[in-house]
Design a protein around this motif. Structure first.
Motif, PDB file in Angstrom:
ATOM      1  N   LEU A  57      -0.949  41.618  -4.679  1.00 13.60           N
ATOM      2  CA  LEU A  57      -1.993  42.621  -4.470  1.00 13.60           C
ATOM      3  C   LEU A  57      -3.330  41.959  -4.170  1.00 13.60           C
ATOM      4  O   LEU A  57      -4.039  42.364  -3.247  1.00 13.60           O
ATOM      5  N   THR A  58      -3.703  40.938  -4.938  1.00 11.90           N
ATOM      6  CA  THR A  58      -4.978  40.268  -4.666  1.00 11.90           C
ATOM      7  C   THR A  58      -4.930  39.522  -3.334  1.00 11.90           C
ATOM      8  O   THR A  58      -5.950  39.422  -2.643  1.00 11.90           O
ATOM      9  N   GLN A  59      -3.769  39.011  -2.956  1.00 14.75           N
ATOM     10  CA  GLN A  59      -3.663  38.387  -1.637  1.00 14.75           C
ATOM     11  C   GLN A  59      -3.932  39.403  -0.529  1.00 14.75           C
ATOM     12  O   GLN A  59      -4.534  39.074   0.505  1.00 14.75           O
ATOM     13  N   SER A  60      -3.519  40.648  -0.747  1.00 17.73           N
ATOM     14  CA  SER A  60      -3.695  41.676   0.284  1.00 17.73           C
ATOM     15  C   SER A  60      -5.161  42.005   0.523  1.00 17.73           C
ATOM     16  O   SER A  60      -5.507  42.523   1.593  1.00 17.73           O
ATOM     17  N   ILE A  61      -6.031  41.738  -0.450  1.00 18.85           N
ATOM     18  CA  ILE A  61      -7.461  41.996  -0.267  1.00 18.85           C
ATOM     19  C   ILE A  61      -8.256  40.695  -0.147  1.00 18.85           C
ATOM     20  O   ILE A  61      -9.474  40.676  -0.280  1.00 18.85           O
ATOM     21  N   HIS A  62      -7.510  39.586   0.088  1.00 16.59           N
ATOM     22  CA  HIS A  62      -8.128  38.299   0.393  1.00 16.59           C
ATOM     23  C   HIS A  62      -8.915  37.723  -0.784  1.00 16.59           C
ATOM     24  O   HIS A  62      -9.908  37.027  -0.581  1.00 16.59           O
ATOM     25  N   TRP A  63      -8.484  38.017  -2.007  1.00 18.02           N
ATOM     26  CA  TRP A  63      -9.006  37.309  -3.173  1.00 18.02           C
ATOM     27  C   TRP A  63      -8.154  36.063  -3.382  1.00 18.02           C
ATOM     28  O   TRP A  63      -6.973  36.033  -3.027  1.00 18.02           O
ATOM     29  N   ARG A 232     -10.258  25.239 -12.771  1.00 22.54           N
ATOM     30  CA  ARG A 232      -9.821  25.753 -11.476  1.00 22.54           C
ATOM     31  C   ARG A 232      -9.389  27.205 -11.630  1.00 22.54           C
ATOM     32  O   ARG A 232      -8.544  27.541 -12.457  1.00 22.54           O
ATOM     33  N   VAL A 233      -9.981  28.066 -10.825  1.00 22.88           N
ATOM     34  CA  VAL A 233      -9.593  29.471 -10.752  1.00 22.88           C
ATOM     35  C   VAL A 233      -9.557  29.836  -9.278  1.00 22.88           C
ATOM     36  O   VAL A 233     -10.579  29.761  -8.592  1.00 22.88           O
ATOM     37  N   GLY A 234      -8.399  30.230  -8.782  1.00 24.06           N
ATOM     38  CA  GLY A 234      -8.292  30.536  -7.362  1.00 24.06           C
ATOM     39  C   GLY A 234      -8.617  29.308  -6.534  1.00 24.06           C
ATOM     40  O   GLY A 234      -8.132  28.209  -6.794  1.00 24.06           O
ATOM     41  N   GLY A 235      -9.490  29.482  -5.545  1.00 21.35           N
ATOM     42  CA  GLY A 235      -9.835  28.383  -4.652  1.00 21.35           C
ATOM     43  C   GLY A 235     -11.049  27.598  -5.071  1.00 21.35           C
ATOM     44  O   GLY A 235     -11.538  26.768  -4.307  1.00 21.35           O
ATOM     45  N   ALA A 236     -11.545  27.809  -6.286  1.00 21.19           N
ATOM     46  CA  ALA A 236     -12.776  27.152  -6.716  1.00 21.19           C
ATOM     47  C   ALA A 236     -12.625  26.605  -8.125  1.00 21.19           C
ATOM     48  O   ALA A 236     -11.755  27.023  -8.889  1.00 21.19           O
TER      49      ALA A 236
END
Length: 317
Positions: A57-63, A232-236
């Motif tokens: 779901l978060t991938q679908s909104i580009h998080w 590290r959380v997500g890309g940061a």
């Protein structure tokens, strides 16, 4: 996408009508389906086993949340899922901090289902579980009216900064001060400092730390005065929470992680401190987006001698 694997696109609207902001986060534009949310959806409690579906779901909104990030969120929190058939198309989560406070967050709807009132429906469904507690949420500005309708009031703002630092700039320590790694078994004492600063017990935010890698402590004359996490959380790599008695101490802690993470993509969510915003901007982490801190009930009051300068994440606060 830059060399850190992070997409720095400006605000843009995708063909399905989803508006994605440069600072992170998506909202559907006015071109949405008109179907009533409750006519096509079922709602049920959110479970730990839903981590993979929530990740999609978060991938679908580009998080940029990873599966491991969702597993950590679901380890201590729960909430409600909105389903279209067997597919999770919305989630809203909450975390119970103590007997009197809770946080609401990760309120997300899939792009094809935005604009139908599903966010509000999910929030309304979780609120009974939070009865008797003050409920905090860090919201997008365009969600303000929804939360105000549900009894929330604005109490502050959180400024997100992101980017990379390329040059270390040492800050002199005062006599008797040092920044050291967190010691094994020190978690409860640091959680108590965080509770003093925020007025809320958030011990779960300090769980599963690797002491020598994730957390540093500011000590003076052998006494812990504050601490800062970097994970590290997500890309940061996120610097927070930062708990300290004053802004100079907060800068010392943040500066430590900047110096040890040169040329690494960093994110910091600053809690209502414009002078710290200015200093972080000057170091190269630029402002990305402003979130609204809102509360339903009585806002927590921290100890005047200790302050929460940055958040562990927006959902937990």
């Amino acid at each position: 996408m830059d060399r850190y694997g992070v997409d720095h696109h400006p605000d843009r609207t995708f063909p399905n009508g989803t508006l994605c902001r440069a600072g992170g986060g998506c909202r559907r534009s006015r071109r949405v389906k008109t179907t009533d949310a409750n006519a096509v959806l079922a709602y049920r409690p959110l479970h730990a086993a839903d981590a993979a579906a929530a990740h999609r779901l978060t991938q679908s909104i580009h998080w940029s949340h990873r599966l491991i990030d969702w597993q950590a969120l679901l380890r201590n929190g729960t909430g409600v899922a909105a389903l279209a058939g067997d597919e999770i198309v919305g989630v809203a989560m909450y975390w119970l901090h103590d007997d009197t406070h809770a946080s609401l967050g990760m309120v997300i709807t899939a792009p094809d289902y935005q604009g139908q009132g599903i966010d509000r429906e999910m929030v309304e469904r979780v609120m009974p579980a939070l009865a008797g507690r003050s409920v905090l949420v860090n919201a997008f500005a365009d969600s303000r009216s929804m939360y105000e309708d549900l009894g929330f009031v604005l109490v502050g703002r959180v400024e997100r900064h992101q980017g990379a630092v390329f040059e270390a700039q040492p800050i002199a320590l005062a006599p008797g001060q040092r920044v050291r790694p967190m010691s094994v078994g020190e978690g409860p004492a640091l959680a108590a400092l965080c509770a003093r600063a925020a007025g809320i017990s958030r011990g779960h935010a300090l769980e599963n730390l690797r002491p020598a890698r994730d957390c540093v402590v500011l000590e003076r004359d052998g006494v812990a005065q504050g601490f800062a996490l970097c994970r590290r959380v997500g890309g940061a790599h996120v610097i927070g929470p930062v708990v300290a008695p004053d802004i100079d101490s907060a800068k010392l802690l943040i500066n430590h992680w900047m110096a040890t993470h040169l040329d690494v993509y960093l994110r910091i969510d600053v809690v209502g401190c414009p002078p710290l915003d200015t200093w972080i901007n000057a170091r190269g982490l630029l402002p990305a987006i402003t979130f609204l801190s809102m509360v339903r009930g009585e806002a927590p009051q921290g100890d005047a001698t200790m302050r929460l300068f940055t958040l562990v994440n927006l959902a937990l606060g």
